[in-house]
Design an enzyme around this catalytic site. Structure first.
Site, PDB file in Angstrom:
ATOM      1  N   LYS A  37       0.828  -1.207   0.000  1.00 25.56           N
ATOM      2  CA  LYS A  37       0.000   0.000   0.000  1.00 25.56           C
ATOM      3  C   LYS A  37       0.863   1.259   0.000  1.00 25.56           C
ATOM      4  CE  LYS A  37      -4.030  -1.967   0.230  1.00 25.56           C
ATOM      5  NZ  LYS A  37      -5.108  -1.705  -0.724  1.00 25.56           N
ATOM      6  N   GLY A  38       2.043   1.169   0.568  1.00 26.23           N
ATOM      7  CA  GLY A  38       2.907   2.346   0.674  1.00 26.23           C
ATOM      8  C   GLY A  38       3.592   2.670  -0.648  1.00 26.23           C
ATOM      9  N   ILE A  54       5.633  -7.857   7.582  1.00 21.73           N
ATOM     10  CA  ILE A  54       5.668  -8.157   9.026  1.00 21.73           C
ATOM     11  C   ILE A  54       5.223  -9.596   9.310  1.00 21.73           C
ATOM     12  CG2 ILE A  54       5.525  -5.799   9.933  1.00 21.73           C
ATOM     13  CD1 ILE A  54       2.492  -6.223  10.292  1.00 21.73           C
ATOM     14  N   ALA A  76       2.527  -0.652  10.025  1.00 23.10           N
ATOM     15  CA  ALA A  76       2.094  -1.577   8.972  1.00 23.10           C
ATOM     16  C   ALA A  76       0.764  -2.223   9.331  1.00 23.10           C
ATOM     17  CB  ALA A  76       3.156  -2.645   8.770  1.00 23.10           C
ATOM     18  N   SER A 119      -6.069   2.994  17.338  1.00 26.97           N
ATOM     19  CA  SER A 119      -7.103   3.776  16.663  1.00 26.97           C
ATOM     20  C   SER A 119      -8.270   4.088  17.587  1.00 26.97           C
ATOM     21  CB  SER A 119      -7.616   2.944  15.485  1.00 26.97           C
ATOM     22  OG  SER A 119      -8.818   3.477  14.985  1.00 26.97           O
ATOM     23  N   TYR A 142     -11.783  -3.824  11.692  1.00 25.86           N
ATOM     24  CA  TYR A 142     -10.567  -3.013  11.781  1.00 25.86           C
ATOM     25  C   TYR A 142     -10.298  -2.603  13.240  1.00 25.86           C
ATOM     26  CZ  TYR A 142      -7.833   1.258  11.796  1.00 25.86           C
ATOM     27  OH  TYR A 142      -6.912   2.219  12.106  1.00 25.86           O
ATOM     28  N   LYS A 146      -7.203  -3.705  16.085  1.00 26.98           N
ATOM     29  CA  LYS A 146      -6.372  -2.771  16.855  1.00 26.98           C
ATOM     30  C   LYS A 146      -6.471  -3.097  18.344  1.00 26.98           C
ATOM     31  CE  LYS A 146      -4.690  -0.319  13.525  1.00 26.98           C
ATOM     32  NZ  LYS A 146      -3.244  -0.287  13.269  1.00 26.98           N
ATOM     33  N   PHE A 208     -21.899   8.720   3.463  1.00 22.14           N
ATOM     34  CA  PHE A 208     -22.355   7.400   3.916  1.00 22.14           C
ATOM     35  C   PHE A 208     -23.298   7.522   5.118  1.00 22.14           C
ATOM     36  CE2 PHE A 208     -18.137   5.568   2.169  1.00 22.14           C
ATOM     37  CZ  PHE A 208     -18.702   5.403   0.911  1.00 22.14           C
ATOM     38  N   ARG A 221     -16.333  13.089  13.268  1.00 18.54           N
ATOM     39  CA  ARG A 221     -14.976  12.613  13.524  1.00 18.54           C
ATOM     40  C   ARG A 221     -14.100  13.776  13.965  1.00 18.54           C
ATOM     41  NH1 ARG A 221     -17.374   8.707  13.163  1.00 18.54           N
ATOM     42  NH2 ARG A 221     -17.080   6.826  11.912  1.00 18.54           N
ATOM     43  N   ARG A 281     -22.191   3.112   5.720  1.00 20.49           N
ATOM     44  CA  ARG A 281     -21.106   2.165   5.478  1.00 20.49           C
ATOM     45  C   ARG A 281     -21.010   1.243   6.701  1.00 20.49           C
ATOM     46  NH1 ARG A 281     -15.052   4.616   5.021  1.00 20.49           N
ATOM     47  NH2 ARG A 281     -15.338   4.845   7.266  1.00 20.49           N
ATOM     48  N   GLY A 283     -19.808  -0.747   9.795  1.00 23.87           N
ATOM     49  CA  GLY A 283     -18.606  -0.607  10.616  1.00 23.87           C
ATOM     50  C   GLY A 283     -18.360   0.800  11.126  1.00 23.87           C
TER      51      GLY A 283
HETATM   52  N1  UDP Z   1     -17.160   8.862   4.540  1.00 23.86           N
HETATM   53  C1  UDP Z   1     -18.167   9.240   3.652  1.00 23.86           C
HETATM   54  N2  UDP Z   1     -17.936   9.082   2.314  1.00 23.86           N
HETATM   55  C2  UDP Z   1     -16.756   8.575   1.835  1.00 23.86           C
HETATM   56  C3  UDP Z   1     -15.747   8.200   2.746  1.00 23.86           C
HETATM   57  C4  UDP Z   1     -15.983   8.358   4.102  1.00 23.86           C
HETATM   58  O1  UDP Z   1     -19.235   9.678   4.045  1.00 23.86           O
HETATM   59  O2  UDP Z   1     -16.639   8.443   0.601  1.00 23.86           O
HETATM   60  C5  UDP Z   1     -17.399   9.020   5.980  1.00 23.86           C
HETATM   61  C6  UDP Z   1     -17.258   7.737   6.752  1.00 23.86           C
HETATM   62  O3  UDP Z   1     -18.463   7.017   6.721  1.00 23.86           O
HETATM   63  C7  UDP Z   1     -16.874   8.251   8.126  1.00 23.86           C
HETATM   64  C8  UDP Z   1     -16.087   9.524   7.842  1.00 23.86           C
HETATM   65  O4  UDP Z   1     -16.426   9.892   6.496  1.00 23.86           O
HETATM   66  O5  UDP Z   1     -18.031   8.600   8.850  1.00 23.86           O
HETATM   67  C9  UDP Z   1     -14.601   9.329   7.922  1.00 23.86           C
HETATM   68  O6  UDP Z   1     -14.285   8.166   7.180  1.00 23.86           O
HETATM   69  P1  UDP Z   1     -12.809   7.778   6.799  1.00 23.86           P
HETATM   70  O7  UDP Z   1     -12.883   6.531   5.984  1.00 23.86           O
HETATM   71  O8  UDP Z   1     -12.115   8.961   6.197  1.00 23.86           O
HETATM   72  O9  UDP Z   1     -12.089   7.516   8.186  1.00 23.86           O
HETATM   73  P2  UDP Z   1     -12.471   6.475   9.369  1.00 23.86           P
HETATM   74  O10 UDP Z   1     -13.260   7.294  10.351  1.00 23.86           O
HETATM   75  O11 UDP Z   1     -13.232   5.380   8.794  1.00 23.86           O
HETATM   76  O12 UDP Z   1     -11.141   6.068   9.893  1.00 23.86           O
END
Ligand code: UDP
Length: 326
Positions: A37-38, A54, A76, A119, A142, A146, A208, A221, A281, A283
């Protein structure tokens, strides 16, 4: 003598920025990354690079027998919340078995310090800022990977004296133009996706879910600049000289909804950014905001770029100059 740090995942978004800051702070750094990925070109020139996984214990053994490292920083791992709900096995393998393999090989070779990228995903959602003692309750595979790794570290601490810091990142964002920025393949993160819409590379950004129990119905967030994460890693490394375990949140303590992030990006980019509402989404937590008092008190940490507009501006600057990523 310079301290030697082994950075697993140092070619990634956060790992490469931390590597650069470590070098600036006079550490010697070896980046160990499988480049799945990097990006090789994001690794700072003065770091040594070893291509490796790893999960590859034999390679880790050889590497640790060749060079004595003072500490490991473990970045990683897989990071996409949504993907973890579709393909949990990949996450348990890379994040749990991979982290375990690295920790076990490190301790077997006399390396006693590790700073781990944990996280906010380990917590259950809460509508006030989270402290480290709040309820653990990952909403995604995920987050669970963690949490398991934090627990493994804690038991290695109790049994074999491994010194560890688990840094619970909230939402890493921003860039360090001109060199480094956030470019995942495929991209799943909100800010880079929004900026791709501003660049005309995507038609719209999907929100989402707009039926969460939050003020505007979209997820909230806490966005933290990648350089502020980096400074916390260096402080955590130093703290492990004095204390043998540390778990702390890294965030700004301000929550922004998905809609607010998009609106801020519109102001920064001066572009219309079309947004459409899509299903939730799997999760996702509704709200994840940090109370980072512990990091401030124990590490003496202070974020330098706490403002979302500044964070997005730095990302925008990098994206404009790297429209195709790395
Ligand atoms: N999100 C969204 N549309 C996208 C990608 C993310 O609405 O195309 C939302 C996602 O559901 C979450 C927030 O943005 O509520 C942050 O998501 P991201 O994947 O950036 O980070 P996470 O919080 O999952 O680590």
């Amino acid at each position: 003598m310079k301290k030697r740090i082994f950075v697993a995942g140092g070619a990634g978004y956060i790992g490469s920025v931390v590597t650069n800051e470590l070098l600036k702070s006079n550490y010697q750094v070896t980046v160990y990354d499988n480049l799945s990925k990097g990006h090789k070109s994001s690794i700072p020139k003065n770091a040594k690079f070893i291509k490796g996984d790893i999960l590859d214990r034999r390679k880790l053994e050889r590497t640790f027998k060749e060079t004595r490292y003072d500490a490991i920083i473990l970045f990683a791992g897989r990071i996409e919340v949504g993907v973890s709900m579709e393909d949990p096995g990949v996450f348990y393998l890379n994040n749990v078995v991979g982290s375990f393999t690295l920790v076990e090989t490190a301790i077997a070779n006399g390396i006693k310090k590790i700073v781990f990228s944990s996280s906010a995903g380990v917590y259950a959602s809460k509508d006030t800022p989270l402290v480290e003692t709040d309820l653990i309750g990952p909403a995604s595979v995920y987050g669970h990977t963690k949490r398991i790794t934090e627990e493994v570290l804690s038991w290695y601490n109790k049994t074999l004296g491994l010194r560890y810091a688990a840094l619970r990142y909230f939402n890493a964002a921003g860039a360090t133009p001109p060199d480094r920025g956030e470019a995942h393949q495929p991209e799943t993160h909100l800010i880079p996706l929004v900026l791709q819409v501003a660049l005309g590379q995507r038609k719209n950004i999907k929100i989402f879910g707009n039926d969460y129990p939050t003020p505007d119905g979209t997820c909230v967030r806490d966005y933290i600049h990648v350089l502020d994460l980096a400074s916390a890693h260096i402080l955590a490394l130093k703290a492990l000289d004095k204390q043998d375990n540390l778990v702390c949140n890294l965030g700004n303590g301000e929550g922004y909804s998905v809609k607010e992030v998009i609106e801020t990006a519109r102001e920064v980019c001066k572009h219309e950014i079309k947004a459409i509402v899509a299903p939730r989404r799997p999760g996702d937590n509704a709200i994840l905001v940090a109370n980072a008092s512990k990091a401030k008190k124990i590490l003496g940490w202070k974020p330098n770029v706490p403002d979302l507009k500044d964070i997005i501006s730095s990302a925008w600057e990098w994206h404009k100059s790297h429209p195709k990523g790395y």
